[in-house]
Design a protein around this motif. Structure first.
Motif, mmCIF file in Angstrom:
data_model
loop_
_atom_site.group_PDB
_atom_site.id
_atom_site.type_symbol
_atom_site.label_atom_id
_atom_site.label_comp_id
_atom_site.label_asym_id
_atom_site.label_seq_id
_atom_site.Cartn_x
_atom_site.Cartn_y
_atom_site.Cartn_z
ATOM 1 N N ASP A 10 -5.127 3.961 -6.041
ATOM 2 C CA ASP A 10 -5.690 3.128 -4.817
ATOM 3 C C ASP A 10 -6.141 1.987 -5.262
ATOM 4 O O ASP A 10 -6.307 1.471 -6.377
ATOM 5 C CB ASP A 10 -7.115 3.555 -3.969
ATOM 6 N N SER A 28 1.130 3.981 -3.406
ATOM 7 C CA SER A 28 0.721 5.576 -2.978
ATOM 8 C C SER A 28 2.246 6.449 -3.518
ATOM 9 O O SER A 28 2.168 7.164 -4.580
ATOM 10 C CB SER A 28 0.879 6.508 -1.301
ATOM 11 N N LYS A 29 3.316 5.844 -2.853
ATOM 12 C CA LYS A 29 4.798 6.450 -3.342
ATOM 13 C C LYS A 29 4.951 6.477 -5.663
ATOM 14 O O LYS A 29 5.995 6.955 -5.861
ATOM 15 C CB LYS A 29 5.829 5.881 -2.590
ATOM 16 N N ASP A 32 0.397 -1.328 0.049
ATOM 17 C CA ASP A 32 -0.213 -0.200 0.035
ATOM 18 C C ASP A 32 0.851 0.922 0.215
ATOM 19 O O ASP A 32 0.517 2.195 -0.401
ATOM 20 C CB ASP A 32 -1.313 0.189 1.267
#
Length: 350
Positions: free
Chosen positions: A166, A160-161, A156
């Motif tokens: 999502d 994001s990085k 997760d």
């Protein structure tokens, strides 16, 4: 089962320092710790993980492994993984090659599919020795589920990085889809010469590895360095690393580094070497290609440095995994080309 007293890791061998990442801080979304993890994953691709909360299960898995390896060979071979590219089950020492010459390996291990852990008490992929099934409820299933949760937290963060929408990486590592994800308990015999590779230089097949060692022997070849360096085991700390699948999906931003296993150094060489690992791999149907269309960060990285676009040839995770497992097997060997067919993203990067 009490943890055995073992000789300390010697202080006169070259080691490579790893960042120590605090899992509790990752869960708390501490930005500084997240940035440190990202730095480790995009450079060497290895890091220590503390406060992971799985030590009791790890110790239990070692006990399970010891009980399993003490079974008569005839009994263990009833659960042998076979030569068709499946990894689940028992692997005897010498069943795999460690080099292009076909030198046999020295390790034996038991692999338990993530799918069987989550399906228990039903059977998803295969059956296992009684030493495994008698511990499924108390040890094996908790280890698989906790390890999966830890690696999912890390995925997760990477999602994001990498600037992905999502849950993209979560969906590609779905618990519901069959995959090559597995728990592995490994035994290497004592008294082997330093030159005798236990596991040859390689990159890991999958996305994330969650490893627990009591003795040394793991070595990394850091980028730009031509000398193998030990990774010192730290009590209560896991050693984590990025694998091929995640390197490919990220367009090479996340680094799948070459590593190997040799006999432990110094006085540790006189003891059996045990390792416990959980491999998180993508769902079998996931196509291994950079997620450039979903992330401008990945697209930009691939455009700026095409060499980082680690090409898996459009293979699915199942095809990538099965090819590498199958071509390591001694019984499938036809010559050096079989060994080459077992290689991953380390090709041309050694």
């Amino acid at each position: 089962m009490p943890v055995p007293t073992l000789p300390p890791f010697p202080d006169d061998v070259p080691t490579h320092p790893l960042l120590v990442i605090d899992y509790e801080l990752l869960k708390a979304k501490d930005q500084e710790e997240i940035d440190r993890l990202w730095g480790a994953a995009t450079s060497l691709g290895f890091w220590y993980l503390k406060n992971h909360g799985v030590q009791e299960e790890v110790d239990g898995m070692f006990e399970m492994g010891e009980a399993t390896m003490k079974l008569p060979m005839e009994e263990k071979m009833k659960f042998e993984q076979g030569d068709d590219g499946s990894s689940f089950g028992y692997k005897a020492a010498g069943a795999n090659a460690v080099d292009a010459d076909g030198t046999p390996d020295t390790v034996e291990f038991i692999n338990i599919a993530k799918d069987d852990g989550f399906a228990w008490p039903n059977t998803a992929r295969r059956t296992y020795p009684s030493t495994v099934t008698s511990r499924m409820d108390s040890i094996v299933v908790p280890f698989i589920k906790k390890s999966t949760a830890i690696n999912s937290t890390i995925l997760d963060i990477f999602n994001s990085k990498l600037g992905l929408p999502d849950d993209v990486l979560t969906r590609k590592h779905s618990i519901e889809e069959y995959s090559g994800s597995e728990a592995r308990t490994i035994k290497n015999p004592k008294g082997m010469s330093k030159e005798r590779l236990a596991i040859a230089a390689h990159t890991d097949f999958g996305s994330l590895s969650f490893l627990h060692n009591r003795l040394g022997g793991l070595q990394v070849l850091p980028p730009g360095i031509d000398e193998w360096q030990y990774v010192k085991p730290l009590p209560g700390h896991a050693i984590c690393n990025v694998g091929d699948a995640l390197a490919v999906l990220s367009g090479g931003i996340l680094h799948s580094n070459i590593h190997r296993v040799i006999p432990p150094p110094g006085a540790q060489a006189t003891y059996e070497r045990w390792s416990q690992v959980f491999f998180t791999r993508p769902g079998n149907s996931v196509v291994l290609e950079p997620l450039s269309s979903l992330s401008p960060i990945i697209a930009d990285a691939v455009q700026k440095d095409p060499h980082k676009n680690l090409n898996a040839g459009g293979a699915t995770a199942y095809e990538w995994f099965s090819r590498r497992v199958k071509n390591q097997r001694i019984k499938n060997r036809t010559g050096p080309e079989t060994w080459q067919a077992s290689r991953g993203t380390e090709q041309g990067r050694a």
